[in-house]
Design a protein around this motif. Structure first.
Motif, PDB file in Angstrom:
ATOM      1  N   VAL A 124      35.378  78.578  -0.130  1.00 43.26           N
ATOM      2  CA  VAL A 124      33.952  78.529   0.177  1.00 43.26           C
ATOM      3  C   VAL A 124      33.796  78.242   1.661  1.00 43.26           C
ATOM      4  CG1 VAL A 124      31.702  77.580  -0.426  1.00 43.26           C
ATOM      5  CG2 VAL A 124      33.539  77.544  -2.122  1.00 43.26           C
ATOM      6  N   ASP A 125      33.057  79.104   2.340  1.00 39.46           N
ATOM      7  CA  ASP A 125      32.867  78.978   3.789  1.00 39.46           C
ATOM      8  C   ASP A 125      31.405  78.682   4.095  1.00 39.46           C
ATOM      9  OD1 ASP A 125      35.398  80.053   3.633  1.00 39.46           O
ATOM     10  OD2 ASP A 125      35.152  81.297   5.419  1.00 39.46           O
ATOM     11  N   SER A 126      31.203  77.850   5.135  1.00 37.98           N
ATOM     12  CA  SER A 126      29.843  77.535   5.586  1.00 37.98           C
ATOM     13  C   SER A 126      29.697  77.942   7.049  1.00 37.98           C
ATOM     14  CB  SER A 126      29.611  76.027   5.443  1.00 37.98           C
ATOM     15  OG  SER A 126      28.444  75.648   6.143  1.00 37.98           O
ATOM     16  N   ARG A 154      44.312  90.398   2.497  1.00 37.68           N
ATOM     17  CA  ARG A 154      45.588  89.785   2.099  1.00 37.68           C
ATOM     18  C   ARG A 154      45.920  88.584   2.977  1.00 37.68           C
ATOM     19  NH1 ARG A 154      49.023  93.287  -1.218  1.00 37.68           N
ATOM     20  NH2 ARG A 154      47.540  94.843  -1.935  1.00 37.68           N
ATOM     21  N   ILE A 155      46.379  87.515   2.353  1.00 40.51           N
ATOM     22  CA  ILE A 155      46.768  86.295   3.085  1.00 40.51           C
ATOM     23  C   ILE A 155      48.151  85.878   2.594  1.00 40.51           C
ATOM     24  CG2 ILE A 155      46.210  83.869   3.495  1.00 40.51           C
ATOM     25  CD1 ILE A 155      43.241  84.580   3.097  1.00 40.51           C
ATOM     26  N   LYS A 156      49.057  85.649   3.555  1.00 39.82           N
ATOM     27  CA  LYS A 156      50.437  85.305   3.190  1.00 39.82           C
ATOM     28  C   LYS A 156      50.570  83.837   2.760  1.00 39.82           C
ATOM     29  CE  LYS A 156      52.679  88.794   5.995  1.00 39.82           C
ATOM     30  NZ  LYS A 156      53.041  89.118   7.354  1.00 39.82           N
ATOM     31  N   GLY A 197      46.203  77.605  12.615  1.00 39.69           N
ATOM     32  CA  GLY A 197      46.486  78.813  11.835  1.00 39.69           C
ATOM     33  C   GLY A 197      45.333  79.297  10.984  1.00 39.69           C
ATOM     34  N   HIS A 198      44.164  78.691  11.164  1.00 36.51           N
ATOM     35  CA  HIS A 198      42.996  79.165  10.412  1.00 36.51           C
ATOM     36  C   HIS A 198      42.812  80.668  10.616  1.00 36.51           C
ATOM     37  CE1 HIS A 198      38.617  80.235  10.496  1.00 36.51           C
ATOM     38  NE2 HIS A 198      38.748  79.794   9.269  1.00 36.51           N
ATOM     39  N   ILE A 199      42.506  81.379   9.531  1.00 39.76           N
ATOM     40  CA  ILE A 199      42.305  82.828   9.621  1.00 39.76           C
ATOM     41  C   ILE A 199      40.800  83.084   9.686  1.00 39.76           C
ATOM     42  CG2 ILE A 199      42.649  85.040   8.470  1.00 39.76           C
ATOM     43  CD1 ILE A 199      45.073  83.608   7.010  1.00 39.76           C
ATOM     44  N   ALA A 200      40.360  83.611  10.818  1.00 36.24           N
ATOM     45  CA  ALA A 200      38.921  83.826  11.019  1.00 36.24           C
ATOM     46  C   ALA A 200      38.529  85.214  10.523  1.00 36.24           C
ATOM     47  CB  ALA A 200      38.571  83.664  12.486  1.00 36.24           C
ATOM     48  N   CYS A 201      38.176  85.286   9.244  1.00 34.33           N
ATOM     49  CA  CYS A 201      37.697  86.571   8.704  1.00 34.33           C
ATOM     50  C   CYS A 201      36.331  86.881   9.283  1.00 34.33           C
ATOM     51  CB  CYS A 201      37.575  86.506   7.183  1.00 34.33           C
ATOM     52  SG  CYS A 201      39.150  86.409   6.343  1.00 34.33           S
ATOM     53  N   ASN A 202      35.577  85.844   9.599  1.00 33.72           N
ATOM     54  CA  ASN A 202      34.231  86.031  10.170  1.00 33.72           C
ATOM     55  C   ASN A 202      33.977  84.903  11.159  1.00 33.72           C
ATOM     56  OD1 ASN A 202      31.230  85.734  10.401  1.00 33.72           O
ATOM     57  ND2 ASN A 202      31.305  87.504   9.037  1.00 33.72           N
ATOM     58  N   TYR A 221      37.174  84.399  -4.362  1.00 35.18           N
ATOM     59  CA  TYR A 221      38.541  84.127  -4.800  1.00 35.18           C
ATOM     60  C   TYR A 221      39.546  84.999  -4.074  1.00 35.18           C
ATOM     61  CZ  TYR A 221      36.956  81.237  -8.604  1.00 35.18           C
ATOM     62  OH  TYR A 221      36.402  80.212  -9.322  1.00 35.18           O
ATOM     63  N   TYR A 222      40.710  84.414  -3.847  1.00 34.42           N
ATOM     64  CA  TYR A 222      41.908  85.177  -3.516  1.00 34.42           C
ATOM     65  C   TYR A 222      42.879  84.942  -4.657  1.00 34.42           C
ATOM     66  CZ  TYR A 222      40.420  86.200   1.240  1.00 34.42           C
ATOM     67  OH  TYR A 222      39.754  86.696   2.321  1.00 34.42           O
ATOM     68  N   ARG A 223      43.418  86.026  -5.218  1.00 33.88           N
ATOM     69  CA  ARG A 223      44.331  85.922  -6.368  1.00 33.88           C
ATOM     70  C   ARG A 223      45.779  86.084  -5.942  1.00 33.88           C
ATOM     71  NH1 ARG A 223      43.288  90.468  -9.392  1.00 33.88           N
ATOM     72  NH2 ARG A 223      44.241  89.564 -11.232  1.00 33.88           N
ATOM     73  N   PHE A 226      27.620  80.644   2.811  1.00 29.58           N
ATOM     74  CA  PHE A 226      27.817  81.813   3.673  1.00 29.58           C
ATOM     75  C   PHE A 226      28.793  82.808   3.022  1.00 29.58           C
ATOM     76  CE2 PHE A 226      30.403  83.673   7.181  1.00 29.58           C
ATOM     77  CZ  PHE A 226      29.442  84.553   7.643  1.00 29.58           C
ATOM     78  N   TRP A 227      29.892  82.272   2.507  1.00 34.41           N
ATOM     79  CA  TRP A 227      30.888  83.130   1.835  1.00 34.41           C
ATOM     80  C   TRP A 227      31.509  82.306   0.714  1.00 34.41           C
ATOM     81  CZ3 TRP A 227      35.910  83.896   0.224  1.00 34.41           C
ATOM     82  CH2 TRP A 227      36.322  85.217   0.056  1.00 34.41           C
ATOM     83  N   VAL A 228      31.627  82.898  -0.441  1.00 35.05           N
ATOM     84  CA  VAL A 228      32.293  82.205  -1.549  1.00 35.05           C
ATOM     85  C   VAL A 228      33.055  83.245  -2.357  1.00 35.05           C
ATOM     86  CG1 VAL A 228      30.077  82.201  -2.824  1.00 35.05           C
ATOM     87  CG2 VAL A 228      31.986  80.818  -3.661  1.00 35.05           C
ATOM     88  N   GLY A 288      51.354  80.199   2.668  1.00 33.89           N
ATOM     89  CA  GLY A 288      51.456  79.210   3.745  1.00 33.89           C
ATOM     90  C   GLY A 288      50.623  79.523   4.971  1.00 33.89           C
ATOM     91  N   LYS A 289      49.916  80.662   4.973  1.00 32.09           N
ATOM     92  CA  LYS A 289      49.109  81.026   6.152  1.00 32.09           C
ATOM     93  C   LYS A 289      47.632  80.685   5.938  1.00 32.09           C
ATOM     94  CE  LYS A 289      52.548  82.788   8.375  1.00 32.09           C
ATOM     95  NZ  LYS A 289      53.123  82.052   9.487  1.00 32.09           N
ATOM     96  N   GLY A 290      46.988  80.267   7.022  1.00 31.50           N
ATOM     97  CA  GLY A 290      45.564  79.953   6.959  1.00 31.50           C
ATOM     98  C   GLY A 290      45.285  78.789   6.014  1.00 31.50           C
ATOM     99  N   VAL A 291      44.016  78.546   5.797  1.00 31.81           N
ATOM    100  CA  VAL A 291      43.640  77.451   4.892  1.00 31.81           C
ATOM    101  C   VAL A 291      43.991  77.843   3.451  1.00 31.81           C
ATOM    102  CG1 VAL A 291      41.777  75.890   4.189  1.00 31.81           C
ATOM    103  CG2 VAL A 291      41.738  76.892   6.488  1.00 31.81           C
ATOM    104  N   CYS A 292      43.707  79.097   3.121  1.00 30.72           N
ATOM    105  CA  CYS A 292      43.964  79.557   1.741  1.00 30.72           C
ATOM    106  C   CYS A 292      45.446  79.540   1.402  1.00 30.72           C
ATOM    107  CB  CYS A 292      43.411  80.973   1.561  1.00 30.72           C
ATOM    108  SG  CYS A 292      41.617  81.049   1.612  1.00 30.72           S
ATOM    109  N   GLY A 293      46.274  80.088   2.303  1.00 33.14           N
ATOM    110  CA  GLY A 293      47.717  80.147   2.048  1.00 33.14           C
ATOM    111  C   GLY A 293      48.346  78.767   2.017  1.00 33.14           C
TER     112      GLY A 293
HETATM  113  N1  SME Z   1      39.492  81.255   6.495  1.00 32.37           N
HETATM  114  C1  SME Z   1      40.421  81.557   5.448  1.00 32.37           C
HETATM  115  C2  SME Z   1      40.544  83.038   5.250  1.00 32.37           C
HETATM  116  C3  SME Z   1      39.608  83.592   4.232  1.00 32.37           C
HETATM  117  S1  SME Z   1      38.078  83.900   4.794  1.00 32.37           S
HETATM  118  O1  SME Z   1      37.504  82.742   5.444  1.00 32.37           O
HETATM  119  C4  SME Z   1      37.072  84.494   3.651  1.00 32.37           C
HETATM  120  C5  SME Z   1      41.786  80.947   5.759  1.00 32.37           C
HETATM  121  O2  SME Z   1      42.020  80.452   6.860  1.00 32.37           O
HETATM  122  O3  SME Z   1      42.632  80.997   4.886  1.00 32.37           O
END
Ligand code: SME
Length: 158
Positions: free
Chosen positions: A133-135, A76-78, A104-109, A55-57, A51-53, A80-85
């Motif tokens: 990578v999102d499904s 932008r993701i701070k 704290g999951h960040i719902a971009c979609n 990079y965050y740098r 669904f989405w794949v 320690g925030k969300g799954v990526c942080g």
């Molecule tokens: N869900 C991610 C944010 C990035 S988007 O899904 C593309 C997160 O919680 O870090």
């Protein structure tokens, strides 16, 4: 460099295994990390239809959206925030079977239901980016994805 990927259908381990030498060859011939990230996410999208794949740098103290395939996303993701942080902070791969259960999951979609985030390390073991990578279905990722995505990301630092 091959101009077209040879993609098989079948068990995901077979798909990853077929991709492995092709991705290695594709990335080996290029030193620009953005170009390699762009081709890697395109290859993964083409092979698996994720669904989405993307990079965050790491840019100073924040993750900034890099090459990706899929719907538009948070830029932008701070730390320690969300799954990526969190994957950045802990320098660890995270497999999330149900994003609604990750604090704290960040719902971009809203269609994203499960995800895997793999840190990209440089030669000094510093996190320089994360692959996300999102499904749109629950529980899509496991240790097979973790293993191959980590391997593919390691080619970026070579
Ligand atoms: N869900 C991610 C944010 C990035 S988007 O899904 C593309 C997160 O919680 O870090």
């Amino acid at each position: 460099m091959a101009e077209e990927l040879h993609i098989v259908s079948g068990e995901k381990e077979l798909v990853y295994e077929t991709l492995r030498p092709q991705i290695e060859a594709l990335l080996k011939g290029e030193t620009d990390v953005i170009a390699n990230m762009a081709n890697l996410v395109a290859a993964l999208k083409e092979a698996f239809g994720f669904f989405w794949v993307g990079y965050y740098r790491v840019q100073n103290d924040v993750l900034v959206l890099g090459p990706f395939q899929g719907p538009i996303a948070c830029t932008r993701i701070k730390y320690g925030k969300g799954v990526c942080g969190t994957a950045w902070k802990d320098s660890q791969t995270l497999v999330v079977a149900n994003v609604d259960e990750f604090p704290g999951h960040i719902a971009c979609n809203a269609r994203s239901k499960s995800e895997i985030v793999v840190p990209v390390l440089d030669a000094n073991q510093q996190v320089i980016a994360v692959l996300d990578v999102d499904s749109d279905t629950l529980d899509s990722f496991d240790e097979i994805d973790a293993r191959y995505l980590t391997l593919f990301c390691s080619y970026l630092a070579d």
